[in-house]
Enzyme design. Structure first.
Site, PDB file in Angstrom:
ATOM      1  N   THR A 175       0.706  -1.185  -0.210  1.00  0.00           N
ATOM      2  CA  THR A 175      -0.027   0.119   0.142  1.00  0.00           C
ATOM      3  C   THR A 175       0.854   1.311  -0.001  1.00  0.00           C
ATOM      4  O   THR A 175       0.690   2.278  -0.819  1.00  0.00           O
ATOM      5  CB  THR A 175      -1.016  -0.068   1.473  1.00  0.00           C
ATOM      6  OG1 THR A 175      -1.588  -1.275   1.272  1.00  0.00           O
ATOM      7  CG2 THR A 175      -1.823   1.248   1.272  1.00  0.00           C
ATOM      8  N   HIS A 220       2.307   1.758  -3.336  1.00  0.00           N
ATOM      9  CA  HIS A 220       1.253   2.309  -4.331  1.00  0.00           C
ATOM     10  C   HIS A 220       0.998   3.853  -4.135  1.00  0.00           C
ATOM     11  O   HIS A 220       0.787   4.631  -5.243  1.00  0.00           O
ATOM     12  CB  HIS A 220      -0.097   1.654  -4.409  1.00  0.00           C
ATOM     13  CG  HIS A 220       0.201  -0.026  -4.884  1.00  0.00           C
ATOM     14  ND1 HIS A 220       0.011  -1.062  -4.104  1.00  0.00           N
ATOM     15  CD2 HIS A 220       0.386  -0.315  -6.153  1.00  0.00           C
ATOM     16  CE1 HIS A 220       0.061  -2.188  -4.726  1.00  0.00           C
ATOM     17  NE2 HIS A 220       0.672  -1.689  -6.107  1.00  0.00           N
TER      18      HIS A 220
END
Length: 131
Positions: free
Chosen positions: A8, A11
C-alpha cells in the site's frame, strides 16, 4: 523503532491520486509507548507495542455480526493510510484507538521480529488460521 514497507505504501508513493501527499505513510510499526492520554489503561509509558489497524468499531454491521476483520471504519482509521492520520515513518505517532490498536510485544520477542506481526497476520488470515 521499526516500520515495515507495505505494498500500500509503494502504491501510494508511485501512483498519483491514491492518497493525500501530505499523509505520512507507515502502518506496520513497532515501538515504545512514550506518553498516554487521560483514561488510557491498556498500556503505560515504556511498554513495547506493535501498532495495528484500529480493529472493530463495535458499531457497524460487520462488527456486530462477528466479522470485525471487515469493519468499514478499520481501513480509514488506520495510521498512515486513512485521512486525518499520520503514519510511522515519523518520530512519533498518535494512536487514537489504543485499546484496539496497540498490542503489547511479549518479552523475548525483538522489535525486528515483532514488526512482522501484520504481514504474518495477513498470511494466517488468508489460510483461515485462528491465532
Amino acid at each position: 523503532m521499526y516500520c515495515g514497507i507495505c505494498g500500500t505504501d509503494i502504491h501510494a508513493y508511485s501512483m498519483a491520486g491514491i492518497m493525500d501527499w501530505e499523509l505520512i505513510l507507515g502502518h506496520e510499526a513497532v515501538g515504545y509507548v512514550d506518553e498516554i492520554g487521560q483514561g488510557v489503561t491498556c498500556v503505560k509509558p515504556g511498554d513495547r507495542v506493535a501498532v495495528g489497524p484500529p480493529g472493530d468499531c463495535g458499531e457497524c454491521y460487520s462488527c456486530n455480526t462477528g466479522n470485525p476483520n471487515t469493519c468499514i471504519h478499520g481501513f480509514p482509521n488506520t495510521l498512515g493510510i486513512g485521512p486525518n492520520t499520520q503514519g510511522a515513518y515519523a518520530e512519533y505517532v498518535l494512536s487514537r484507538f489504543p485499546k484496539n490498536e496497540l498490542f503489547k510485544i511479549p518479552d523475548g520477542v525483538s522489535f525486528e521480529q515483532a514488526v512482522l506481526f501484520d504481514v504474518l497476520g495477513v498470511g494466517f488470515h488468508a489460510f483461515g488460521v485462528q491465532i
